[in-house]
Design a protein around this motif. Structure first.
Motif, PDB file in Angstrom:
ATOM      1  N   ALA A   1     -79.727 -36.886 -44.291  1.00 43.95           N
ATOM      2  CA  ALA A   1     -78.854 -36.274 -45.302  1.00 43.95           C
ATOM      3  C   ALA A   1     -77.897 -35.302 -44.597  1.00 43.95           C
ATOM      4  CB  ALA A   1     -79.696 -35.536 -46.337  1.00 43.95           C
ATOM      5  N   ALA A   2     -76.634 -35.266 -45.048  1.00 49.82           N
ATOM      6  CA  ALA A   2     -75.646 -34.379 -44.412  1.00 49.82           C
ATOM      7  C   ALA A   2     -75.893 -32.924 -44.800  1.00 49.82           C
ATOM      8  CB  ALA A   2     -74.241 -34.802 -44.826  1.00 49.82           C
ATOM      9  N   ALA A   3     -76.432 -32.711 -46.005  1.00 50.71           N
ATOM     10  CA  ALA A   3     -76.767 -31.349 -46.438  1.00 50.71           C
ATOM     11  C   ALA A   3     -77.820 -31.426 -47.532  1.00 50.71           C
ATOM     12  CB  ALA A   3     -75.528 -30.629 -46.964  1.00 50.71           C
ATOM     13  N   VAL A   4     -78.710 -30.447 -47.536  1.00 53.16           N
ATOM     14  CA  VAL A   4     -79.709 -30.346 -48.605  1.00 53.16           C
ATOM     15  C   VAL A   4     -79.662 -28.910 -49.131  1.00 53.16           C
ATOM     16  CG1 VAL A   4     -82.147 -30.524 -49.251  1.00 53.16           C
ATOM     17  CG2 VAL A   4     -81.199 -32.107 -47.558  1.00 53.16           C
ATOM     18  N   TYR A   5     -79.172 -28.758 -50.368  1.00 50.63           N
ATOM     19  CA  TYR A   5     -79.147 -27.454 -51.023  1.00 50.63           C
ATOM     20  C   TYR A   5     -80.333 -27.404 -51.979  1.00 50.63           C
ATOM     21  CZ  TYR A   5     -74.380 -27.826 -49.304  1.00 50.63           C
ATOM     22  OH  TYR A   5     -73.293 -28.019 -48.496  1.00 50.63           O
TER      23      TYR A   5
ATOM     24  N   ALA B   1     -87.864 -32.743 -49.512  1.00 50.90           N
ATOM     25  CA  ALA B   1     -86.834 -32.084 -48.689  1.00 50.90           C
ATOM     26  C   ALA B   1     -86.954 -32.528 -47.234  1.00 50.90           C
ATOM     27  CB  ALA B   1     -86.980 -30.561 -48.788  1.00 50.90           C
ATOM     28  N   TYR B   2     -88.181 -32.556 -46.736  1.00 47.86           N
ATOM     29  CA  TYR B   2     -88.405 -32.949 -45.339  1.00 47.86           C
ATOM     30  C   TYR B   2     -87.930 -34.385 -45.111  1.00 47.86           C
ATOM     31  CZ  TYR B   2     -90.701 -33.562 -40.838  1.00 47.86           C
ATOM     32  OH  TYR B   2     -90.954 -33.808 -39.509  1.00 47.86           O
ATOM     33  N   ALA B   3     -88.294 -35.281 -46.024  1.00 51.05           N
ATOM     34  CA  ALA B   3     -87.936 -36.693 -45.854  1.00 51.05           C
ATOM     35  C   ALA B   3     -86.424 -36.903 -45.977  1.00 51.05           C
ATOM     36  CB  ALA B   3     -88.675 -37.548 -46.871  1.00 51.05           C
TER      37      ALA B   3
ATOM     38  N   ASP C   1     -85.129 -23.148 -44.811  1.00 53.97           N
ATOM     39  CA  ASP C   1     -85.389 -22.799 -43.409  1.00 53.97           C
ATOM     40  C   ASP C   1     -86.249 -23.862 -42.730  1.00 53.97           C
ATOM     41  OD1 ASP C   1     -83.947 -20.537 -43.619  1.00 53.97           O
ATOM     42  OD2 ASP C   1     -85.660 -19.159 -43.785  1.00 53.97           O
ATOM     43  N   MET C   2     -87.219 -24.392 -43.479  1.00 54.59           N
ATOM     44  CA  MET C   2     -88.143 -25.394 -42.907  1.00 54.59           C
ATOM     45  C   MET C   2     -87.384 -26.630 -42.406  1.00 54.59           C
ATOM     46  SD  MET C   2     -90.241 -28.343 -43.699  1.00 54.59           S
ATOM     47  CE  MET C   2     -90.654 -28.534 -45.409  1.00 54.59           C
ATOM     48  N   ILE C   3     -86.306 -27.000 -43.113  1.00 48.84           N
ATOM     49  CA  ILE C   3     -85.554 -28.204 -42.716  1.00 48.84           C
ATOM     50  C   ILE C   3     -84.255 -27.856 -41.987  1.00 48.84           C
ATOM     51  CG2 ILE C   3     -86.536 -29.655 -44.538  1.00 48.84           C
ATOM     52  CD1 ILE C   3     -83.882 -29.228 -46.093  1.00 48.84           C
ATOM     53  N   GLY C   4     -84.064 -26.565 -41.728  1.00 49.65           N
ATOM     54  CA  GLY C   4     -82.802 -26.077 -41.165  1.00 49.65           C
ATOM     55  C   GLY C   4     -82.460 -26.632 -39.790  1.00 49.65           C
ATOM     56  N   SER C   5     -83.468 -27.083 -39.033  1.00 46.48           N
ATOM     57  CA  SER C   5     -83.169 -27.621 -37.703  1.00 46.48           C
ATOM     58  C   SER C   5     -82.755 -29.094 -37.794  1.00 46.48           C
ATOM     59  CB  SER C   5     -84.407 -27.497 -36.806  1.00 46.48           C
ATOM     60  OG  SER C   5     -85.458 -28.270 -37.348  1.00 46.48           O
ATOM     61  N   MET C   6     -82.940 -29.708 -38.964  1.00 45.97           N
ATOM     62  CA  MET C   6     -82.642 -31.135 -39.109  1.00 45.97           C
ATOM     63  C   MET C   6     -81.335 -31.413 -39.842  1.00 45.97           C
ATOM     64  SD  MET C   6     -86.369 -32.815 -39.883  1.00 45.97           S
ATOM     65  CE  MET C   6     -86.851 -31.783 -41.248  1.00 45.97           C
ATOM     66  N   THR C   7     -80.909 -30.490 -40.703  1.00 42.27           N
ATOM     67  CA  THR C   7     -79.694 -30.715 -41.496  1.00 42.27           C
ATOM     68  C   THR C   7     -79.113 -29.379 -41.945  1.00 42.27           C
ATOM     69  OG1 THR C   7     -78.798 -31.933 -43.403  1.00 42.27           O
ATOM     70  CG2 THR C   7     -80.938 -30.896 -43.713  1.00 42.27           C
TER      71      THR C   7
END
Ligand code: ATR
Length: 290
Positions: free
Chosen positions: A152-156, A144-146, A170-176
Motif C-alpha cells: 500500500a502507498a499509504a495507510v492512514y 494494517a500489517y498485511a 508507528d508499527m507499520i511506519g517502516s513499511m509504508t
C-alpha cells in the motif's frame, strides 16, 4: 465421493476458544478435507484461559497437525509456542498453529486472509493504493500489517482513541507512509484514498442502524470494505453502494484466514468455493434453529 470415516490414521485439527460454540471453522475445514479426500478432521474445543497452556501441550501430546486459536487466546498462546513467525510477532497475535513433529509454530492468517479476500472477491489490488482504516483494535493490527506488507502507498488510521491509531501507524511506519489520526481529521485524507476499511464493531448485529462516520464524501472511485460479517451488508456498505462505491463484506476475511491455515497444514491449495459454501450453510442452519 468416498465414505468419510475417522480412524486410526486420521490427522486431527481443531480450534481453541472461549466461547467456541458458534464457530464456523469446523464446518469449513471438514468440508475442505472431504473435498480433497484427505483423512483429516477438525473439531471445536472449549478451552478456558486457565487451561490454555495444558491445551497447547495437548497438541504435542496427541499429535494434532494444526490448531486455530480464537478469542480470548490470540495473545496468551504466544507464551506456549516454540516459534512465532515474523508477521505474527509484529502483529502481536497468533490465530494458527502448525505442529511439525512436536515443534509448534504460530502464524497470523487474519491480515493476509483479509488482503487475499479483497483481491479475490472485490478485485482490489492493494499495491500502490492509499488506504484509510477506521478503528485500531486487535483486528485492525493484522489488517494494517498485511496492507503495508502488500505494498500500500499509504495507510492512514483513524480511531476514537487517537493514541492507539498513532501506535499502530508507528508499527507499520517502516513499511509504508502511515499516520494515526482522529475522526475529526478525516477531511485531511479522505480525498486521497482508494480504499476505506472499517474495523470497529459499530453497526454490528444487533445495532444494525449504526454507522461510524459521515459517508457523504464516498464516491464511485472508492472501494469500501467492512470487517463486520453479521449483517452481511452493514449500514456503512449500504451507504457506500448508494454513492456508487464498490463494496466488500467481512465474511471473506474469515474464509481466507481459514484458507491460509488449511494451506499451511496440508501444503495443498484450499478448495475455497467449497469452504465458503460450508460457512454459508452453517449460518443458514444456525438461523433456522433460532
Ligand atoms: P477487535 O479485536 O474486534 O478489533 P477491539 O480490539 O476491542 O476489538 O477494538 C475495537 C475497535 O473498535 C477499536 O478501534 C475501538 O476504538 P477505541 O480504540 O477508541 O476503543 C473501536 N470502537 C468500538 N466501539 C466504538 C464506538 N462506539 N465508536 C468508535 N469506535 C469504537
Amino acid at each position: 465421493m468416498k465414505q468419510w470415516l475417522i480412524d486410526t490414521g486420521t490427522v486431527m485439527h481443531g480450534v481453541f476458544g472461549d466461547p467456541v460454540k458458534h464457530s464456523k471453522s469446523p464446518a469449513m475445514h471438514n468440508r475442505a478435507f472431504r473435498e480433497l479426500g484427505l483423512n483429516a478432521a477438525y473439531a471445536a474445543f472449549h478451552v478456558t484461559p486457565d487451561r490454555l497452556k495444558a491445551a497447547v501441550e495437548g497438541i504435542r501430546a496427541l499429535g494434532f497437525r494444526g490448531v486455530n486459536v480464537t478469542i480470548p487466546h490470540k495473545l496468551d498462546v504466544m507464551n506456549y509456542l516454540d516459534e512465532i513467525e515474523e508477521s505474527a510477532q509484529a502483529i502481536g497475535a497468533v490465530n494458527t498453529i502448525v505442529n511439525d513433529n512436536g515443534k509448534l509454530t504460530g502464524y497470523n492468517t487474519d491480515g493476509i486472509g483479509y488482503v487475499r479476500s479483497l483481491k479475490e472477491e472485490a478485485g482490489f489490488d492493494v499495491k500502490g493504493k492509499k488506504v484509510l482504516m477506521l478503528g485500531a483494535g486487535g483486528a485492525a493490527r493484522g489488517v494494517a500489517y498485511a496492507l503495508a506488507k502488500e505494498g500500500a502507498a499509504a495507510v492512514y488510521i483513524a480511531n476514537r482513541t487517537e493514541a492507539k491509531a498513532v501506535e499502530l501507524a508507528d508499527m507499520i511506519g517502516s513499511m509504508t507512509v502511515s499516520a494515526g489520526i482522529s475522526y475529526g481529521q478525516l477531511k485531511e485524507v479522505q480525498d486521497q484514498v482508494d480504499l476505506v476499511v472499517h474495523n470497529t464493531s459499530v453497526g454490528m448485529h444487533p445495532n444494525v442502524d449504526e454507522v461510524l462516520i459521515d459517508t457523504s464524501w464516498f464516491h464511485e472511485g472508492l472501494t469500501v470494505s467492512d470487517l463486520i460479517y453479521n449483517p452481511p451488508v452493514t449500514r456503512l456498505l449500504r451507504e457506500a453502494q448508494a454513492r456508487g462505491a464498490k463494496t466488500h463484506g467481512g465474511l471473506g476475511m474469515f474464509i481466507y484466514q481459514g484458507v491460509y491455515a488449511f494451506e499451511y497444514w496440508t501444503s495443498l491449495p484450499a478448495p475455497v468455493d467449497a469452504m465458503r459454501e460450508a460457512v454459508l450453510e452453517a449460518f443458514r442452519s444456525e438461523a433456522g434453529r433460532s
